[in-house]
Each structure stands twice: as structure tokens, then as C-alpha cells.
Design a protein around this motif. Structure first.
Motif, PDB file in Angstrom:
ATOM      1  N   ARG A   9      51.403  -5.612  -0.063  1.00 55.93           N
ATOM      2  CA  ARG A   9      51.749  -5.530   1.348  1.00 55.93           C
ATOM      3  C   ARG A   9      53.527  -5.374   1.393  1.00 55.93           C
ATOM      4  O   ARG A   9      53.844  -6.474   0.861  1.00 55.93           O
ATOM      5  CB  ARG A   9      51.025  -6.751   2.155  1.00 55.93           C
ATOM      6  CG  ARG A   9      49.797  -6.619   2.087  1.00 55.93           C
ATOM      7  CD  ARG A   9      48.946  -7.607   2.891  1.00 55.93           C
ATOM      8  NE  ARG A   9      49.090  -7.348   4.408  1.00 55.93           N
ATOM      9  CZ  ARG A   9      49.953  -8.034   5.177  1.00 55.93           C
ATOM     10  NH1 ARG A   9      50.619  -9.095   4.611  1.00 55.93           N
ATOM     11  NH2 ARG A   9      50.131  -7.918   6.411  1.00 55.93           N
ATOM     12  N   VAL A  12      59.299  -2.803   5.297  1.00 59.03           N
ATOM     13  CA  VAL A  12      60.392  -1.884   5.171  1.00 59.03           C
ATOM     14  C   VAL A  12      61.363  -2.175   6.358  1.00 59.03           C
ATOM     15  O   VAL A  12      60.955  -2.027   7.303  1.00 59.03           O
ATOM     16  CB  VAL A  12      59.872  -0.274   5.338  1.00 59.03           C
ATOM     17  CG1 VAL A  12      60.923   0.532   5.135  1.00 59.03           C
ATOM     18  CG2 VAL A  12      58.782  -0.094   4.136  1.00 59.03           C
ATOM     19  N   ALA A  23      59.453   4.456   3.002  1.00 58.51           N
ATOM     20  CA  ALA A  23      58.240   3.997   3.745  1.00 58.51           C
ATOM     21  C   ALA A  23      57.131   5.108   3.400  1.00 58.51           C
ATOM     22  O   ALA A  23      55.925   4.737   3.453  1.00 58.51           O
ATOM     23  CB  ALA A  23      58.378   3.940   5.517  1.00 58.51           C
ATOM     24  N   TYR A  26      55.558   4.489   0.303  1.00 59.03           N
ATOM     25  CA  TYR A  26      54.797   3.389   0.275  1.00 59.03           C
ATOM     26  C   TYR A  26      53.393   3.875   0.773  1.00 59.03           C
ATOM     27  O   TYR A  26      52.310   3.376   0.440  1.00 59.03           O
ATOM     28  CB  TYR A  26      55.174   2.321   0.934  1.00 59.03           C
ATOM     29  CG  TYR A  26      56.491   1.512   0.473  1.00 59.03           C
ATOM     30  CD1 TYR A  26      56.318   0.863  -1.241  1.00 59.03           C
ATOM     31  CD2 TYR A  26      57.646   1.351   1.044  1.00 59.03           C
ATOM     32  CE1 TYR A  26      57.424   0.260  -1.588  1.00 59.03           C
ATOM     33  CE2 TYR A  26      58.786   0.683   0.293  1.00 59.03           C
ATOM     34  CZ  TYR A  26      58.699   0.259  -0.881  1.00 59.03           C
ATOM     35  OH  TYR A  26      59.598  -0.283  -1.739  1.00 59.03           O
ATOM     36  N   PHE A  27      53.461   4.597   1.946  1.00 60.10           N
ATOM     37  CA  PHE A  27      52.247   5.012   2.613  1.00 60.10           C
ATOM     38  C   PHE A  27      51.249   5.944   1.572  1.00 60.10           C
ATOM     39  O   PHE A  27      50.143   5.754   1.601  1.00 60.10           O
ATOM     40  CB  PHE A  27      52.563   5.970   3.734  1.00 60.10           C
ATOM     41  CG  PHE A  27      51.498   6.481   4.648  1.00 60.10           C
ATOM     42  CD1 PHE A  27      50.917   5.482   5.407  1.00 60.10           C
ATOM     43  CD2 PHE A  27      51.161   7.538   4.604  1.00 60.10           C
ATOM     44  CE1 PHE A  27      49.753   6.110   6.253  1.00 60.10           C
ATOM     45  CE2 PHE A  27      49.950   8.232   5.089  1.00 60.10           C
ATOM     46  CZ  PHE A  27      49.191   7.413   6.079  1.00 60.10           C
ATOM     47  N   GLU A  33      50.435  -0.900   0.868  1.00 60.03           N
ATOM     48  CA  GLU A  33      50.150  -1.024   2.068  1.00 60.03           C
ATOM     49  C   GLU A  33      51.092  -1.642   2.855  1.00 60.03           C
ATOM     50  O   GLU A  33      51.810  -2.574   2.597  1.00 60.03           O
ATOM     51  CB  GLU A  33      48.868  -1.953   2.130  1.00 60.03           C
ATOM     52  CG  GLU A  33      48.202  -2.016   3.349  1.00 60.03           C
ATOM     53  CD  GLU A  33      47.289  -3.218   3.609  1.00 60.03           C
ATOM     54  OE1 GLU A  33      47.343  -4.143   4.297  1.00 60.03           O
ATOM     55  OE2 GLU A  33      46.263  -3.191   2.544  1.00 60.03           O
ATOM     56  N   ILE A  34      51.564  -0.853   4.101  1.00 63.68           N
ATOM     57  CA  ILE A  34      52.664  -1.211   4.939  1.00 63.68           C
ATOM     58  C   ILE A  34      52.136  -2.225   5.866  1.00 63.68           C
ATOM     59  O   ILE A  34      51.355  -2.100   6.419  1.00 63.68           O
ATOM     60  CB  ILE A  34      53.231   0.048   5.763  1.00 63.68           C
ATOM     61  CG1 ILE A  34      53.872   0.997   4.765  1.00 63.68           C
ATOM     62  CG2 ILE A  34      54.078  -0.328   6.811  1.00 63.68           C
ATOM     63  CD1 ILE A  34      54.033   2.310   5.182  1.00 63.68           C
ATOM     64  N   LEU A  37      57.266  -2.082   9.893  1.00 66.18           N
ATOM     65  CA  LEU A  37      58.293  -1.520   9.704  1.00 66.18           C
ATOM     66  C   LEU A  37      59.176  -1.938  10.716  1.00 66.18           C
ATOM     67  O   LEU A  37      58.780  -2.394  11.877  1.00 66.18           O
ATOM     68  CB  LEU A  37      58.098  -0.015  10.184  1.00 66.18           C
ATOM     69  CG  LEU A  37      57.011   0.981   9.497  1.00 66.18           C
ATOM     70  CD1 LEU A  37      56.791   2.178  10.030  1.00 66.18           C
ATOM     71  CD2 LEU A  37      57.536   1.077   7.886  1.00 66.18           C
ATOM     72  N   LEU A  49      52.970   7.538   9.230  1.00 66.98           N
ATOM     73  CA  LEU A  49      53.683   6.559   9.424  1.00 66.98           C
ATOM     74  C   LEU A  49      53.599   6.591  10.861  1.00 66.98           C
ATOM     75  O   LEU A  49      54.161   5.236  11.627  1.00 66.98           O
ATOM     76  CB  LEU A  49      55.236   6.510   9.058  1.00 66.98           C
ATOM     77  CG  LEU A  49      55.551   6.566   7.420  1.00 66.98           C
ATOM     78  CD1 LEU A  49      56.860   6.547   7.317  1.00 66.98           C
ATOM     79  CD2 LEU A  49      54.973   5.329   6.875  1.00 66.98           C
ATOM     80  N   HIS A  52      52.336   3.775  13.216  1.00 70.44           N
ATOM     81  CA  HIS A  52      52.946   2.298  13.063  1.00 70.44           C
ATOM     82  C   HIS A  52      53.959   1.802  14.236  1.00 70.44           C
ATOM     83  O   HIS A  52      54.709   2.623  14.467  1.00 70.44           O
ATOM     84  CB  HIS A  52      53.963   2.124  11.747  1.00 70.44           C
ATOM     85  CG  HIS A  52      52.560   1.838  10.565  1.00 70.44           C
ATOM     86  ND1 HIS A  52      52.211   3.057   9.842  1.00 70.44           N
ATOM     87  CD2 HIS A  52      52.389   0.705   9.909  1.00 70.44           C
ATOM     88  CE1 HIS A  52      51.465   2.654   9.066  1.00 70.44           C
ATOM     89  NE2 HIS A  52      51.480   1.169   8.905  1.00 70.44           N
TER      90      HIS A  52
END
Length: 354
Positions: A9, A12, A23, A26-27, A33-34, A37, A49, A52
């Protein structure tokens, strides 16, 4: 059957150009897993993204989410404090370059990584670029002493110049960009940098009186190698010879040749290399060269986003496989020390011994 590994996890922090690209990396990577943000203001988010929420406080996100990884892509002056807070909270850390704005702060981050047994990866994007890896390998084959000739000048206007002015509130161009190219020099020569000279000029009233948007540094190594690096930002910067990447030694040289017509503020231009030219100094009995220069085509190179993807894949690998990052961290401190010494030299007018 072994259980699939749980994704790590990530929080960012900083959603500018680089932060958004990280980001996204990572996604797209199933190993991550984000968790959150973080940015000072709301910004448009690309691709997946978009759903989010953007939080305001990095400290709160660390406390609430207890992430495995913190990615820091904020302005340089907050890098060290954010990184240390994350490492002490038990996170592995990815931090954009420069690692910090002082050598003492950079060492403090490295010490925190070691003390907490966490991985620290610094955003040296060129380390993950196949063409730059090839340039470094070919240059090492030549053997030193070396002459390094490198620059990256960016003619910027509108939004790009706005971003550059914002960056110059804390960091000059020769520090912000210079750490990349000093890192390349350090990977080619195993020699120690021993002396630095710098000069700089303020070419705009739109930046602080004590800041300069054009800078040039010279570095001397203990094996006799020398290098220069030049960086300028702004609407007055020339588009002529803005991209020079050339490494010479007694046996010849290896250079990056840019395609005609590329623009200095195009982010992909900063990493794409077009062609590598290999030149051998060997001559025959008649004193003429024994072989023509070799041109290595670097077609099909990764773009900016793919390089960010590669950086985060490396972070995942370093964590999962417990890769020793000692040299990576030492080089990050060393390259920063050279660039900060150059900045000191610009401001004092004196040569700085390292």
C-alpha cells in the motif's frame, strides 16, 4: 500452493508532473495499491487515478493509512523531512531527486533508511533507461581518465516557465537537473570527485535576486577525470546545442546524438537518446583511423511514463528481494554534494574542495 503476495500500500505525496506519473505507475502495477494521494491543492488526475480523493496532509495520511511505501514527489525543500517521517513510520521510501537540499539532510535520510531497515530509492530515472545504461557500459569499456561534457538547457514559456520559477524558489537548475548527470558521471568513473567550480547568471527579474536561472559547473576527480555540466531555464534560453552528452577518454568517445528539430522543453526529449555514437581513437601505421564511428540506433525507447513504471518496478523488486541499495544511496548523496558545492561556488565565487 503458495499464496500470492499482498500488494504494497502506497501513499503518494506531490501530484505535479512526476508525482502523477509515479502514481499512475503504482496504479498500473499489481504489486502496489494506492492508499492515499496527497497534494496541497486539487489537480486533474489522469486515467484510473480520477476516482481518488486528494488529501492535504502527508502526516495524517501516514498515521491513518499505515502504508508500506511512501512516494515523495513534493518540492525539494520538504523531501528530507517527509522521507525521514515515512522511514520512521516503517515505510519503504521512493523520493524524487534531489534527495534533499543540503548534504546533511541527505545523510539524515540515508541514516534513517539504514536505522529502520527500510529501502530508499531515489528518482534517478536515467538509471532505468536502456540507452543510458548502454552509454554508461560503453564508456566504462573505454577506461579513464574521462572528460564528461553534459548539459540540459530548457527554453520554457507559459506553464513550463511557471513550474521552473516555482522550482527556483528552493533549487537552482544546476542542482535540480545536475544530480542526474553527476550520477551518470559517478556510474562511469569509480574515481572520487575532489573539487568543484561553479558560475551562474540571473537572466530574469521574475526570479529572486539571490537565485540564478543559468548555471555551469566544473568537477575534478581524483584520477584526473574532469567534467562540466550546464543548465539554464526560461524564455531567453537558446535552443542551440541544448542537449550535449559526450564522454571522452584516451581510447575514444561515446556520445548521444539528438535528432533534428526536437524541443528542449519536451519532457520525453530529456531522456530519449535517438542514437549513440561510438568513436574509437585507434589508428593504423598510416596514422588514419582503423574503423569508422559506429552508430547504435536506440529506436523503440521507453517514453517518460514507461520509465516511471520501470522505477517503481525496481522499488518493488528491491523490497521483495531485499536488494542492497548501499551504493545507490551513497551515489545519491555524492551527486547532490557535488551540485550543492557548485551552487556554493556560484554564490561565493570560490572553488570548493570536497
Amino acid at each position: 500452493m503458495s499464496q500470492p503476495l499482498k500488494p504494497l500500500r502506497v501513499v503518494v505525496a506531490g501530484l505535479g508532473n512526476m508525482g502523477r506519473s509515479h502514481a499512475l505507475a503504482y496504479f498500473e502495477n499489481p504489486g502496489f495499491e494506492i492508499a492515499a494521494l496527497v497534494n496541497r491543492s486539487d489537480v486533474p488526475l489522469p486515467g484510473g487515478l480520477a476516482g481518488h480523493e486528494i488529501r492535504r496532509s502527508f502526516t495524517d495520511a501516514l498515521r491513518d493509512e499505515k502504508p508500506d511505501v511512501a512516494a515523495i514527489a513534493t518540492y525539494s525543500d520538504s523531501h528530507a523531512d517527509y522521507a525521514v517521517a515515512a522511514l520512521e513510520a516503517g515505510c519503504h521510501v521512493f523520493v524524487e531527486k534531489p534527495l534533499a537540499t543540503t548534504v546533511a539532510d541527505a545523510r539524515r535520510v540515508v541514516d534513517a533508511a539504514k536505522a529502520n531497515g527500510r529501502k530508499l530509492v531515489v528518482g534517478y530515472i536515467l538509471r532505468h533507461h536502456p540507452s543510458w545504461m548502454r552509454l554508461i557500459a560503453e564508456a566504462r569499456k573505454l577506461g579513464g581518465p574521462y572528460v564528461f561534457r553534459m548539459n540540459l538547457n530548457q527554453q520554457s514559456s507559459g506553464k513550463t516557465w511557471e513550474t521552473h520559477r516555482q522550482l527556483m524558489q528552493t533549487t537552482s537548475p544546476i542542482v535540480d537537473c545536475g544530480v542526474h548527470y553527476l550520477d551518470v558521471m559517478l556510474q562511469i568513473t569509480d574515481a572520487k570527485p575532489v573539487e568543484v567550480r561553479g558560475m551562474g547568471v540571473r537572466l530574469s527579474d521574475e526570479i529572486a535576486p539571490d537565485m540564478y536561472n543559468y548555471g555551469h559547473l566544473q568537477v575534478l576527480f581524483d584520477d584526473g577525470s574532469v567534467g562540466w555540466y550546464e543548465a539554464g531555464w526560461g524564455p531567453m534560453i537558446s535552443e542551440t546545442a541544448f542537449f550535449v552528452k559526450d564522454v571522452m577518454s584516451p581510447k575514444g568517445c561515446v556520445s548521444i546524438v539528438m535528432a533534428e528539430g526536437v524541443k528542449s522543453d519536451d519532457i520525453d526529449t530529456h531522456t530519449k537518446t535517438s542514437t549513440i555514437r561510438l568513436h574509437s581513437a585507434a589508428t593504423g601505421p598510416d596514422g588514419r583511423f582503423t574503423k569508422p564511428d559506429e552508430l547504435l540506433s536506440m529506436e523503440g525507447e521507453p517514453g517518460h511514463q514507461e520509465l516511471c513504471d520501470a522505477e517503481q518496478a525496481f522499488l518493488l523488486k528491491a523490497i521483495r528481494e531485499d536488494i542492497d541499495l548501499t551504493r545507490h544511496m551513497d551515489d545519491a548523496v555524492k551527486s547532490l554534494a557535488v551540485c550543492l558545492a557548485a551552487d556554493e561556488s556560484v554564490r561565493t565565487g570560490k572553488t570548493v574542495k570536497l
